[in-house]
Design a protein around this motif. Sequence first.
Motif, short mmCIF file in Angstrom:
data_model
loop_
_atom_site.label_atom_id
_atom_site.label_comp_id
_atom_site.label_asym_id
_atom_site.label_seq_id
_atom_site.Cartn_x
_atom_site.Cartn_y
_atom_site.Cartn_z
N LEU A 86 0.84 -1.20 0.00
CA LEU A 86 0.00 0.00 0.00
C LEU A 86 0.87 1.25 0.00
O LEU A 86 0.41 2.34 -0.28
CB LEU A 86 -0.93 0.01 1.23
N ASP A 87 2.12 1.08 0.35
CA ASP A 87 3.04 2.20 0.46
C ASP A 87 4.40 1.73 -0.04
O ASP A 87 4.67 0.53 -0.09
CB ASP A 87 3.12 2.65 1.93
N ARG A 106 2.11 1.72 -9.47
CA ARG A 106 0.91 1.65 -8.63
C ARG A 106 0.01 0.49 -9.04
O ARG A 106 -0.48 -0.26 -8.19
CB ARG A 106 0.14 2.95 -8.82
N ASP A 107 -0.19 0.36 -10.35
CA ASP A 107 -1.10 -0.70 -10.81
C ASP A 107 -0.49 -2.08 -10.62
O ASP A 107 -1.20 -3.04 -10.31
CB ASP A 107 -1.45 -0.48 -12.29
N ALA A 110 -1.07 -2.98 -7.20
CA ALA A 110 -2.48 -3.37 -7.02
C ALA A 110 -2.68 -4.82 -7.42
O ALA A 110 -3.40 -5.57 -6.77
CB ALA A 110 -3.38 -2.45 -7.85
N LEU A 111 -1.99 -5.22 -8.51
CA LEU A 111 -2.11 -6.62 -8.95
C LEU A 111 -1.50 -7.57 -7.93
O LEU A 111 -2.03 -8.66 -7.69
CB LEU A 111 -1.42 -6.81 -10.31
N ARG A 113 -1.39 -7.04 -4.67
CA ARG A 113 -2.37 -7.10 -3.58
C ARG A 113 -3.51 -8.03 -3.95
O ARG A 113 -3.94 -8.87 -3.17
CB ARG A 113 -2.96 -5.70 -3.30
N ARG A 114 -3.99 -7.89 -5.17
CA ARG A 114 -5.14 -8.64 -5.62
C ARG A 114 -4.87 -10.14 -5.63
O ARG A 114 -5.71 -10.94 -5.26
CB ARG A 114 -5.49 -8.17 -7.04
N TYR A 142 -12.46 -7.84 -9.39
CA TYR A 142 -11.31 -7.16 -9.98
C TYR A 142 -10.37 -8.14 -10.67
O TYR A 142 -9.58 -7.75 -11.52
CB TYR A 142 -10.60 -6.33 -8.92
N VAL B 318 -8.16 -4.22 -1.95
CA VAL B 318 -8.38 -5.59 -2.42
C VAL B 318 -7.88 -5.78 -3.85
O VAL B 318 -8.05 -6.85 -4.42
CB VAL B 318 -9.85 -6.05 -2.33
N GLY B 319 -7.27 -4.74 -4.41
CA GLY B 319 -6.56 -4.96 -5.67
C GLY B 319 -7.17 -4.32 -6.90
O GLY B 319 -6.85 -4.71 -8.01
N GLN B 324 -9.55 0.51 -13.07
CA GLN B 324 -10.83 -0.08 -12.68
C GLN B 324 -11.67 0.89 -11.85
O GLN B 324 -12.88 0.97 -12.00
CB GLN B 324 -10.59 -1.39 -11.92
#
Lengths: 265, 404
Positions: A86-87, A106-107, A110-111, A113-114, A142, B318-319, B324
């Motif tokens: 997240l950081d 960033r993306d 996110a992947l 994390r997902r 997502y 949550v990603g 999105q």
Amino acid sequence: MMPPGTTPGTPPGTILGTVASARAVPSPGATPLISLRGVTKIYGTGDAEVRALRGIDLDIHGGEFVAIMGPSGSGKSTAMNILGFLDKPTGGSYAFGGAEVDDLSRDQLALLRRNFLGFVFQGYNLLARTSALDNVELPLIYQGMARTERRRLAFDALGKVGLKGREDHDPSQLSGGQQQRVAIARAIVTNPDVILADEPTGNLDTSRSHEIMDLLTELNRKDGITILMVTHEPDMAVYADRLIHFVDGRIESDTIPDKAVPHAL
Amino acid sequence: MLYEAVRLALQAILRNMFRSFLTVLGIVIGVAAVIAMVTVGQGSTDQVEADVSTLGTNLLMIRPGQPSQGPGSGVGGTAASLTLKDVEAIEEQIGSVMVATPSNSRAMTVIFGNVNSSTTVTGTDTRFLTARDWPLSIGRAFYESEQRTGSAACILGSTVRQKLFGNSDPLGASIRLKQISCRVIGVLEAKGASSFGTDQDDIVLMPIRAFQRRIAGNQDVSMIYASIRTGVSTDKAKADIERLMRERRRIGAFEEDDFNVFDMKQISSMLTGITSVLTGLLSAVAAVSLLVGGIGIMNIMLVSVTERTREIGIRLAVGATEGQVLLQFLVESIVLSLIGGLIGIVLGLGLGLLGSRLLSIPFSPNPSLVLAAFVFSALVGIVFGFFPARRAARMDPIEALRHQ
């Protein structure tokens, strides 16, 4: 179980491909799942500068259950945010499953994390006016998973946390303990490698807290999910295999918790 | 993903039903206004075109006066009037002209018994009926002798007949025009729709000589109708008439015409031109309302993004990728403005229908305009939703999760 690397949302790329194999090497001595080297985090500049982390070295292997404690301002939350993608650290390096993640966008984070992480927060952080099932489904949306498959996995996850029959309940219709179970179901629905739990029992009474800890322990033991948990309650910390104390942005101690403290295991 | 985004958007919109309604009101009003305006505008254009075709598309009109004064202007002040000789010359010397007929009109009061009615009295001859393609419903046309001698014989338009005689038989009755008494010999068929806002059927025809002698008191012909043979180009006939008239009126090679030949196409394009300018002007005002509506949507989307900061934090944790989250909020604003657009389209068509009925013009909805309104409202959603959506997408997940 579906290997995380094959989930639909995972992009092609060597970094993520490498990370995908992380769970295949759970034994200590092999490549650690998480590896921090000299990680620092500085907020603000000049006089307003705050050194939240002053050089953290930390290895966590797949399958560990780690409790992180420390006074407020000790940097434990900052560390959790960095560990949870997240950081980003100001200095030092972070390798996840043997792959450097410092230069990811960033993306891309996110992947990560997902596909590899699940979060459990003190305040549950469920979507209001949204059913338990829809909440649990969220990460799968997502990932781009088809609706029927999503429904099935979310159903299973809710069953696993003991909320069978409450799929249609809104968070407002559930007790604190039940809401935290929904949050845990949401965290495990993607079959993650790591659950990051930030004071998961902070808002719960003692017996509810122990139920949640039992659930996390079970996920750790049975499913081999690595658990990183911040807590300030020694009663909860003893569930872990490893206890890390943060003070002033440094790791002060890294020990095995004193299991002599009685708790309902 | 898109399907999910639409589902989420509808959920969010329905949760704040009243607010959503107020938000889209600007779009609704804008779209409704544009559609209603253009529909009514198109209807009146169609009406004008229909009227023109009832006059006959193969009809040329010749009037004295400068061409620059346009077909709408009155008889030229200094230009010499036309004469009956001109009518004969046009009909006989120009092959493409089937019939030419004189006309001179005056507004007058007609009286029958104790009923009176103001109408237009037109002096002409029987060829008028051919040129204007206007048959009689009952009675007969003027006899050649009546035309030559200028007998007071009258043919009534259906409106005049209705006003003066109701359902009784007008044939043979005597009506009074000013000081003269005129025998009714026939009634014209109803032309129906009014032309350029006037009732074509509100008319009384009499022989031109009778009109000149007893009503006008001069030998003038204020207008000549020339009906062109089918298959002959109007432009060719027009040029021929112009050449003939220049000759007859002795206009030098370098002088301008002091008469005016125009066809119905010109009149119709002038009138539809006025209508389209008006429609365009009103539509521009309506477009401003769409702009304001778009700003309203942006405002509410910004409020919504701030309100849902925590939700955005959860989604990011949550990603969800930036794209999105952006998509989710963009789709929400597009769905919002599309709903507004659809309501506006329905409302606009309804108002257009109502307006058409009130003005008694044809209801002419324009499918491509409806499509354009739909696309345009989607565009408003994209343009004004982008900034709030980007703000949501760029949020720091840690800050967002901390937000109360």
